[in-house]
Design a protein around this motif. Structure first.
Motif, PDB file in Angstrom:
ATOM      1  N   LEU A 115      56.562  51.512  14.968  1.00  0.00           N
ATOM      2  CA  LEU A 115      57.911  51.278  14.429  1.00  0.00           C
ATOM      3  C   LEU A 115      59.439  51.558  15.479  1.00  0.00           C
ATOM      4  CD1 LEU A 115      59.949  50.804  11.723  1.00  0.00           C
ATOM      5  CD2 LEU A 115      58.938  52.691  11.069  1.00  0.00           C
ATOM      6  N   VAL A 116      59.344  52.444  15.737  1.00  0.00           N
ATOM      7  CA  VAL A 116      60.021  53.511  16.465  1.00  0.00           C
ATOM      8  C   VAL A 116      60.044  52.675  17.514  1.00  0.00           C
ATOM      9  CG1 VAL A 116      60.943  55.260  17.471  1.00  0.00           C
ATOM     10  CG2 VAL A 116      60.201  55.473  15.515  1.00  0.00           C
ATOM     11  N   LEU A 124      52.344  51.218  27.358  1.00  0.00           N
ATOM     12  CA  LEU A 124      51.815  51.968  28.286  1.00  0.00           C
ATOM     13  C   LEU A 124      52.319  53.793  28.127  1.00  0.00           C
ATOM     14  CD1 LEU A 124      54.462  50.144  31.516  1.00  0.00           C
ATOM     15  CD2 LEU A 124      52.167  51.254  31.249  1.00  0.00           C
ATOM     16  N   LEU A 125      53.116  53.664  27.010  1.00  0.00           N
ATOM     17  CA  LEU A 125      53.468  54.599  26.418  1.00  0.00           C
ATOM     18  C   LEU A 125      51.921  55.817  25.642  1.00  0.00           C
ATOM     19  CD1 LEU A 125      56.916  53.987  24.091  1.00  0.00           C
ATOM     20  CD2 LEU A 125      56.297  56.084  26.404  1.00  0.00           C
ATOM     21  N   ALA A 174      51.197  53.464  14.178  1.00  0.00           N
ATOM     22  CA  ALA A 174      52.208  52.941  13.590  1.00  0.00           C
ATOM     23  C   ALA A 174      53.683  53.140  13.481  1.00  0.00           C
ATOM     24  CB  ALA A 174      51.594  53.042  12.362  1.00  0.00           C
ATOM     25  N   TYR A 175      53.624  54.412  14.004  1.00  0.00           N
ATOM     26  CA  TYR A 175      55.046  55.167  14.219  1.00  0.00           C
ATOM     27  C   TYR A 175      56.044  54.467  15.692  1.00  0.00           C
ATOM     28  CZ  TYR A 175      58.498  59.078  15.260  1.00  0.00           C
ATOM     29  OH  TYR A 175      59.471  59.637  15.669  1.00  0.00           O
ATOM     30  N   GLU A 210      51.984  60.870  18.813  1.00  0.00           N
ATOM     31  CA  GLU A 210      52.260  60.397  17.107  1.00  0.00           C
ATOM     32  C   GLU A 210      51.459  58.936  16.591  1.00  0.00           C
ATOM     33  OE1 GLU A 210      54.739  60.678  19.392  1.00  0.00           O
ATOM     34  OE2 GLU A 210      56.216  62.015  18.583  1.00  0.00           O
ATOM     35  N   ARG A 269      49.647  54.700  27.073  1.00  0.00           N
ATOM     36  CA  ARG A 269      48.474  55.181  28.040  1.00  0.00           C
ATOM     37  C   ARG A 269      49.107  56.732  28.652  1.00  0.00           C
ATOM     38  NH1 ARG A 269      45.618  51.745  31.318  1.00  0.00           N
ATOM     39  NH2 ARG A 269      44.982  52.882  32.091  1.00  0.00           N
ATOM     40  N   THR A 270      50.213  56.823  28.883  1.00  0.00           N
ATOM     41  CA  THR A 270      50.793  58.174  29.380  1.00  0.00           C
ATOM     42  C   THR A 270      50.532  59.607  28.337  1.00  0.00           C
ATOM     43  OG1 THR A 270      52.289  57.124  30.049  1.00  0.00           O
ATOM     44  CG2 THR A 270      53.051  58.817  29.926  1.00  0.00           C
ATOM     45  N   GLY A 302      59.901  47.854  16.897  1.00  0.00           N
ATOM     46  CA  GLY A 302      60.179  48.095  16.074  1.00  0.00           C
ATOM     47  C   GLY A 302      61.436  47.098  15.728  1.00  0.00           C
ATOM     48  N   HIS A 332      52.042  61.293  27.138  1.00  0.00           N
ATOM     49  CA  HIS A 332      52.968  62.914  27.817  1.00  0.00           C
ATOM     50  C   HIS A 332      53.534  63.459  26.521  1.00  0.00           C
ATOM     51  CE1 HIS A 332      50.584  64.018  31.442  1.00  0.00           C
ATOM     52  NE2 HIS A 332      50.762  62.913  31.500  1.00  0.00           N
TER      53      HIS A 332
END
Lengths: 370, 77
Positions: free
Chosen positions: B40-41, B23-24, B36-37, B33, B26-27, B44, B29
């Motif tokens: 992880l954030v 979802l992020l 992989a970032y 990044e 696709r968004t 992960g 905005h």
């Protein structure tokens, strides 16, 4: 429909939280699993998804996905639950109980504050997230705004304070702990120290403007925290921690040293032989390869001498004993010295030595009580 | 801990993290990044809490820390 939605995810979280944190004091060894329906797993997963669903439904495809405004209204509840649970984890780790019964009231206060926050959230006029301030809440109860606001602020303060109090309780617990519990807490201390160092480094990175690197490093450190807590709870390799720290320090320093050497040699030779010279790269690689073993030995010895004094002293004692072993031929003297060295280096509560004379086949025993 | 509940929680965390990530992405905005970032954030951190919590909960059921770690992992926004 809104009434039904009210008993949705935030209240599901409140139920989970209260049951998991405080409801299993019966000591039946089952924790919250008996009283927690598996459907809460799906509710919690939905809460986790809400963080991505709200921006997707309100920004990327406005109006297309259903209930995006409702999700935007309620999803900050997940962050509050995570925050409150983190505070409780710090309070309970590693034994699963507060440091003393006197801390129990604080755990109940945190649970109550979270429940107030979650119950007040559906009645707020606007979503807490500033990005979705255009969303109107159909359950807005403005006449109660003042009282709700006050309750909300107080509960929020307790929830945020919970993490700090949890950290303080860890310090208290560490100072009082002995034996296995102290060893368990060292895992948590290691992770907390790493996180602290990273937080300081993050400040520098933010000033420099490299916020992506802050996210990388911060994310890796936050991901390490649960692993350290898990290791502490499971009592995993408690007595190998010194070695892990020592090796981490030694190899970290070695990496910096070899990286610096490679860069220095490659740049220096590059200036002499030309920037595109493969000879410079080969020379730098050879220099690093030649330097690896002697540098590793020296750095490890330096780290042990500075941070792992007991191991360093033990190594010196064994080295001295090995040197005397070549000159000493009296068996009784050797026996006494061997027992002394074992006592000094390993510090056992009791040590025994059996020698079998080849002719008599009867054991001769020496014993020292430490 | 009931193994079925453990499996359900692990699958919920896995699915929740992946859907959240999708979802992020696709968004889009304000999130330039790399994948992989975000992995992880966002996923992960959540998965490490859930994984460590489930192991701790199953091995030490009387210790409530494991259950709380699972709750943090699933609630991580």
């Amino acid at each position: 429909l809104n009434g039904l939605r009210l008993v949705g995810t935030p209240l599901g979280f409140a139920l989970w939280f209260l049951v998991a944190a405080l409801g299993s004091n019966s000591g039946d060894g089952q924790g919250p699993s008996r009283s927690t329906p598996a459907s809460l797993a799906a509710a919690q997963a939905a809460n986790g998804v809400a963080g991505g669903y709200a921006p997707y439904g309100l920004q990327a495809r406005p109006g297309a996905p259903p209930a995006a405004a409702w999700v935007a209204m309620h999803y900050p509840a997940t962050a509050l639950v995570a925050f409150a649970c983190l505070g409780l984890i710090l309070l309970l780790v590693p034994t699963g109980s507060p440091p003393s019964p006197r801390w129990r009231w604080w755990a109940w206060l945190m649970a109550g504050a979270l429940a107030v926050l979650l119950l007040a959230m559906p009645f707020a006029p606007r979503p807490p997230d500033w990005r979705y301030r255009g969303v109107d809440n159909p359950l807005d109860l403005r006449p109660f705004d003042g009282a709700l606001l006050l309750a909300n602020r107080a509960a929020l303060a307790v929830t945020v304070l919970g993490v700090l109090v949890g950290a303080a309780s860890l310090v208290v617990r560490f100072r009082r702990a002995r034996g296995t519990e102290r060893q368990q807490l060292r895992w948590v201390v290691l992770a907390a120290a790493l996180t602290g160092v990273v937080m300081l480094a993050s400040v520098v990175l933010v000033v420099v403007g490299n916020e992506v690197l802050v996210g990388w490093v911060g994310g890796a450190c936050v991901a390490l925290l649960p692993l350290a807590i898990g290791a502490a709870v499971l009592r995993y390799r408690l007595f190998d921690l010194d070695r892990i720290i020592s090796r981490t320090l030694a190899y970290g320093l070695l990496t910096i040293l070899l990286g610096g050497t490679y860069a220095g040699v490659a740049l220096g030779l590059g200036q002499l032989l030309g920037q595109d010279s493969s000879l410079a790269v080969a020379g730098a690689t050879l220099a690093v390869a030649a330097l690896f073993q002697p540098a590793r030995r020296r750095i490890q010895a330096a780290v042990d001498r500075r941070f792992n004094r007991r191991r360093y002293d033990a190594a010196r004692t064994i080295a001295a004993f090995s040197a005397r072993l070549r000159d000493e031929i009296d068996l009784d003297t050797l026996t006494a010295e061997l027992l002394t060295v074992v006592d000094q280096t390993m510090q056992p509560t009791r040590v025994s030595l059996w020698l079998r004379p080849p002719a008599q086949h009867s054991a001769q025993r020496s014993t020292v009580d430490a | 801990m009931n193994p079925r509940l453990g499996l359900a929680l692990a699958l919920a965390a896995l699915a929740g993290g992946l859907v959240n990530l999708a979802l992020l992405l696709r968004t889009g905005h304000g999130r330039p990044e790399p994948l992989a970032y975000l992995l992880l954030v966002i996923a992960g951190v959540s998965w490490s809490f859930v994984g460590a919590g489930l192991v701790a909960w199953s091995r030490r059921p009387a210790n409530r820390t494991g259950a709380l770690m699972v709750a943090v992992g699933l609630a991580f926004p």
